[in-house]
Write a protein that holds these residues in place. Structure first.
Motif, mmCIF file in Angstrom:
data_model
loop_
_atom_site.group_PDB
_atom_site.id
_atom_site.type_symbol
_atom_site.label_atom_id
_atom_site.label_comp_id
_atom_site.label_asym_id
_atom_site.label_seq_id
_atom_site.Cartn_x
_atom_site.Cartn_y
_atom_site.Cartn_z
ATOM 1 N N VAL A 287 1.237 -0.979 0.346
ATOM 2 C CA VAL A 287 -0.058 0.336 -0.168
ATOM 3 C C VAL A 287 0.647 0.983 -0.406
ATOM 4 O O VAL A 287 1.695 1.845 0.905
ATOM 5 C CB VAL A 287 -0.967 -0.127 1.220
ATOM 6 C CG1 VAL A 287 -2.462 1.051 1.315
ATOM 7 C CG2 VAL A 287 -1.424 -0.984 1.798
ATOM 8 N N ASP A 288 0.651 2.355 -0.744
ATOM 9 C CA ASP A 288 1.521 3.165 -1.000
ATOM 10 C C ASP A 288 1.376 4.075 0.123
ATOM 11 O O ASP A 288 -0.004 4.306 0.943
ATOM 12 C CB ASP A 288 1.309 4.147 -2.111
ATOM 13 C CG ASP A 288 0.426 4.551 -3.096
ATOM 14 O OD1 ASP A 288 -0.572 5.102 -1.407
ATOM 15 O OD2 ASP A 288 -0.513 5.037 -4.008
ATOM 16 N N PRO A 289 1.775 5.300 0.165
ATOM 17 C CA PRO A 289 1.700 6.909 1.131
ATOM 18 C C PRO A 289 0.699 6.910 1.057
ATOM 19 O O PRO A 289 -0.219 7.913 1.938
ATOM 20 C CB PRO A 289 2.418 7.594 1.271
ATOM 21 C CG PRO A 289 3.889 6.805 0.589
ATOM 22 C CD PRO A 289 2.973 5.634 -0.110
ATOM 23 N N ASN A 290 -1.030 6.811 -0.213
ATOM 24 C CA ASN A 290 -1.892 8.001 0.101
ATOM 25 C C ASN A 290 -2.867 6.572 0.985
ATOM 26 O O ASN A 290 -3.995 7.150 0.030
ATOM 27 C CB ASN A 290 -2.235 7.927 -1.142
ATOM 28 C CG ASN A 290 -1.180 9.188 -1.410
ATOM 29 O OD1 ASN A 290 -1.317 10.341 -0.506
ATOM 30 N ND2 ASN A 290 -0.639 9.387 -2.568
ATOM 31 N N GLY A 291 -2.602 5.133 0.623
ATOM 32 C CA GLY A 291 -3.735 4.278 1.137
ATOM 33 C C GLY A 291 -3.876 3.838 0.088
ATOM 34 O O GLY A 291 -5.187 3.177 0.107
ATOM 35 N N LYS A 292 -3.530 3.018 -0.798
ATOM 36 C CA LYS A 292 -3.262 2.943 -2.723
ATOM 37 C C LYS A 292 -2.545 1.483 -3.227
ATOM 38 O O LYS A 292 -1.704 1.678 -2.315
ATOM 39 C CB LYS A 292 -3.276 3.687 -3.895
ATOM 40 C CG LYS A 292 -4.282 3.717 -5.014
ATOM 41 C CD LYS A 292 -3.762 3.778 -6.356
ATOM 42 C CE LYS A 292 -4.940 5.312 -6.113
ATOM 43 N NZ LYS A 292 -4.768 6.643 -7.222
ATOM 44 N N ILE A 293 -3.186 0.760 -3.303
ATOM 45 C CA ILE A 293 -2.870 -0.548 -2.992
ATOM 46 C C ILE A 293 -1.743 -0.576 -5.162
ATOM 47 O O ILE A 293 -2.411 -0.387 -5.473
ATOM 48 C CB ILE A 293 -3.583 -1.914 -3.551
ATOM 49 C CG1 ILE A 293 -4.757 -2.441 -1.773
ATOM 50 C CG2 ILE A 293 -2.801 -3.335 -4.324
ATOM 51 C CD1 ILE A 293 -5.760 -3.341 -2.290
ATOM 52 N N VAL A 294 -0.772 -0.553 -4.720
ATOM 53 C CA VAL A 294 0.250 -0.095 -5.301
ATOM 54 C C VAL A 294 0.778 -1.497 -5.817
ATOM 55 O O VAL A 294 1.844 -2.082 -7.115
ATOM 56 C CB VAL A 294 1.641 0.392 -5.314
ATOM 57 C CG1 VAL A 294 0.633 1.491 -5.575
ATOM 58 C CG2 VAL A 294 2.242 0.232 -4.522
ATOM 59 N N TYR A 295 0.685 -3.192 -5.362
ATOM 60 C CA TYR A 295 1.528 -4.217 -5.429
ATOM 61 C C TYR A 295 0.591 -5.230 -5.289
ATOM 62 O O TYR A 295 0.046 -5.028 -3.800
ATOM 63 C CB TYR A 295 2.368 -4.383 -5.312
ATOM 64 C CG TYR A 295 3.332 -5.566 -5.919
ATOM 65 C CD1 TYR A 295 4.158 -6.034 -7.021
ATOM 66 C CD2 TYR A 295 4.020 -6.309 -4.976
ATOM 67 C CE1 TYR A 295 4.368 -7.696 -7.479
ATOM 68 C CE2 TYR A 295 3.809 -7.579 -5.493
ATOM 69 C CZ TYR A 295 4.540 -7.807 -6.230
ATOM 70 O OH TYR A 295 4.915 -10.109 -6.594
ATOM 71 N N ARG A 296 0.382 -6.787 -5.590
ATOM 72 C CA ARG A 296 -0.366 -7.683 -4.971
ATOM 73 C C ARG A 296 0.093 -8.432 -5.732
ATOM 74 O O ARG A 296 0.261 -9.219 -7.091
ATOM 75 C CB ARG A 296 -1.787 -7.257 -5.185
ATOM 76 C CG ARG A 296 -1.923 -9.049 -4.094
ATOM 77 C CD ARG A 296 -4.583 -8.561 -4.066
ATOM 78 N NE ARG A 296 -4.464 -9.084 -3.714
ATOM 79 C CZ ARG A 296 -5.832 -9.574 -3.268
ATOM 80 N NH1 ARG A 296 -6.247 -8.188 -2.303
ATOM 81 N NH2 ARG A 296 -6.569 -10.576 -2.195
ATOM 82 N N SER A 297 0.250 -9.875 -5.099
ATOM 83 C CA SER A 297 0.372 -11.539 -5.717
ATOM 84 C C SER A 297 0.454 -12.359 -4.446
ATOM 85 O O SER A 297 0.375 -12.177 -3.120
ATOM 86 C CB SER A 297 2.858 -10.854 -5.814
ATOM 87 O OG SER A 297 3.514 -11.082 -4.324
ATOM 88 N N THR A 298 0.528 -12.756 -5.023
ATOM 89 C CA THR A 298 0.219 -14.569 -4.051
ATOM 90 C C THR A 298 1.691 -16.167 -4.440
ATOM 91 O O THR A 298 1.799 -15.850 -5.405
ATOM 92 C CB THR A 298 -0.744 -14.888 -4.260
ATOM 93 O OG1 THR A 298 -2.185 -14.378 -4.142
ATOM 94 C CG2 THR A 298 -1.024 -16.831 -3.950
ATOM 95 N N GLY A 299 2.210 -16.374 -4.056
ATOM 96 C CA GLY A 299 2.857 -16.986 -3.552
ATOM 97 C C GLY A 299 4.648 -16.361 -3.140
ATOM 98 O O GLY A 299 4.825 -15.316 -3.249
ATOM 99 N N GLY A 300 5.282 -17.036 -2.872
ATOM 100 C CA GLY A 300 6.538 -16.245 -2.700
ATOM 101 C C GLY A 300 7.847 -16.054 -3.842
ATOM 102 O O GLY A 300 7.912 -16.981 -4.752
ATOM 103 N N GLY A 301 9.012 -16.312 -3.403
ATOM 104 C CA GLY A 301 9.779 -16.159 -3.720
ATOM 105 C C GLY A 301 10.518 -14.190 -3.865
ATOM 106 O O GLY A 301 9.644 -13.827 -3.858
ATOM 107 N N GLU A 302 11.472 -14.327 -4.684
ATOM 108 C CA GLU A 302 12.768 -13.196 -4.899
ATOM 109 C C GLU A 302 11.945 -12.464 -5.636
ATOM 110 O O GLU A 302 11.975 -10.657 -5.366
ATOM 111 C CB GLU A 302 13.776 -13.141 -4.783
ATOM 112 C CG GLU A 302 14.924 -13.915 -3.774
ATOM 113 C CD GLU A 302 16.383 -14.152 -4.998
ATOM 114 O OE1 GLU A 302 16.369 -14.149 -5.353
ATOM 115 O OE2 GLU A 302 16.785 -15.862 -4.048
#
Length: 313
Positions: A287-302
Motif C-alpha cells: 500500500v502506498d503513502p496515500n492508501g492505494k494498493i500498488v502491488y499484490r501477489s500470491t506465492g513466495g519468491g525473490e
C-alpha cells in the motif's frame, strides 16, 4: 452431537486403504472422506462401504440428500484421478504409459469439473453448493466473475448463512486490487495485545504479509522480507496477518524474530483473509503513502521483493 449453525463435516477414518501413500506422505483427495451436512436439530444416517475411497453417503434431510447426490457422482471421478496420480508417482519409467495415463486423467478431470459446474448451477441454494463454490474459488477452479453471477440467484433463505456471507465478503474483497484504495485495518487481536490502526501509517508505504507457520513458502520469504524492511527504515512499515492457531503463531513469531506488527486473523470484520479475498499463502499487498494498493501477489519468491523494491524506490 449438536450444532447451533449449519456445518459441513468431513469425517476421515484411519483406514489404510483410503490413503494414497507416496514416499513419506500421501495424495490428499476429497473422496477419502465421508462428507455430510450437520443442521441444528437434524438427524443423519450414514450408509455405504469403504473401498479405496469412502463410498459412504448421508441421508436424513434435504441438505444431506443434495451432498449425497453430488458425491455419488463426483467422488468416483476424484478417486480415479488420484489413483492415476498414485500410479505416476510410483512408476515413471514407461514414457508411453505415462502419456496415456496423463491423457486419461485429463479426461477424467474434465468430467469432474463439468459435473461440479452443472451441480452448482442447479444447487447453489444449498449449504453444499455455497461451500463448494467458495472451495473452488479459493482453488482458482472458478473465477470471481462466476461467483458474482451465481450469488444473486441464491435463495434469500440462505442469505444469513455463514457460507453465503463468506462468499459475499470474498466478492467484495476481490475489488481490492492494484489501483484501488484499501479500507482502514484495525484490530486488537495482535501479538502484543495493543490495538492497531492502519491510519497511524498514513504517509508511509506498508506491506501486508498474509502468512502462516504451517506455510513453507511463507517462512522461506522471511529473510527477504526483513531485508526489504531494513532497506527502507523510514518509508516502509510491515503488517503480518496470520491464518494460524494462536500457539503456533506465537511460537513462529518468537522463533523467527518477526518483530513487526502481527495480527492473528479472526472472524467478522477481523477476518482480513476474506475481506481482501486472499486465496493462497503467502499473499503480499503493498500500500502506498496515500492508501492505494500498488502491488499484490500470491506465492513466495525473490521476484515479488524485487518488484516491491522498484516501486518503493
Amino acid at each position: 452431537d449438536t450444532t447451533s449453525m449449519p456445518l459441513i463435516i468431513r469425517l476421515t477414518l484411519p483406514t489404510e486403504a483410503l490413503y494414497k501413500r507416496v514416499d513419506r506422505g500421501y495424495i490428499p483427495v476429497k473422496s477419502q472422506s465421508i462428507w455430510f451436512v450437520a443442521m441444528p436439530g437434524g438427524k443423519i444416517v450414514l450408509k455405504g462401504k469403504l473401498s479405496d475411497f469412502a463410498e459412504v453417503y448421508p441421508s436424513g434431510d434435504k441438505e444431506n440428500s443434495i451432498i449425497s447426490k453430488l458425491n455419488k457422482g463426483y467422488h468416483p471421478l476424484l478417486n480415479k484421478s488420484a489413483n492415476i496420480d498414485l500410479q505416476l508417482a510410483k512408476d515413471t519409467s514407461d514414457a508411453v504409459l505415462n502419456q496415456r495415463l496423463a491423457a486419461e486423467q485429463e479426461q477424467i478431470d474434465a468430467q469432474a469439473a463439468k459435473y461440479m459446474n452443472d451441480f452448482l448451477k442447479k444447487n447453489v441454494s444449498s449449504v453444499t453448493g455455497l461451500y463448494y463454490l467458495e472451495d473452488m474459488l479459493v482453488r482458482e477452479v472458478v473465477t470471481i466473475e462466476t461467483v458474482e453471477a451465481l450469488l444473486p440467484t441464491v435463495d434469500k433463505a440462505y442469505h444469513s448463512s455463514p457460507f453465503y456471507t463468506s462468499l459475499k465478503n470474498r466478492v467484495e474483497g476481490s475489488k481490492y486490487d492494484v489501483g484501488k484504495s484499501i479500507f482502514q485495518i484495525n484490530s486488537s487481536n495482535t501479538y502484543d495485545g495493543k490495538a492497531f490502526d492502519s491510519n497511524s501509517w498514513k504517509g508511509k508505504f506498508y506491506l501486508i504479509d498474509f502468512w502462516g507457520s504451517w506455510c513453507g513458502p511463507c517462512m522461506a520469504d522471511v529473510p527477504d522480507l526483513k531485508k526489504l524492511r531494513e532497506s527502507y527504515p523510514d518509508q516502509l512499515r510491515v503488517l503480518g496477518i496470520a491464518s494460524d492457531k494462536s500457539e503456533s503463531w506465537r511460537k513462529a513469531i518468537e522463533q523467527h524474530d518477526l518483530n513487526w506488527v502481527q495480527i492473528l486473523n479472526d472472524k467478522g470484520n477481523n477476518n482480513f483473509v476474506l475481506r481482501l479475498n486472499v486465496t493462497g499463502f503467502p499473499t503480499k499487498i503493498l500500500v502506498d503513502p496515500n492508501g492505494k494498493i500498488v502491488y499484490r501477489s500470491t506465492g513466495g519468491g525473490e521476484t515479488s521483493f524485487e518488484k516491491m523494491n522498484e516501486i518503493i524506490k
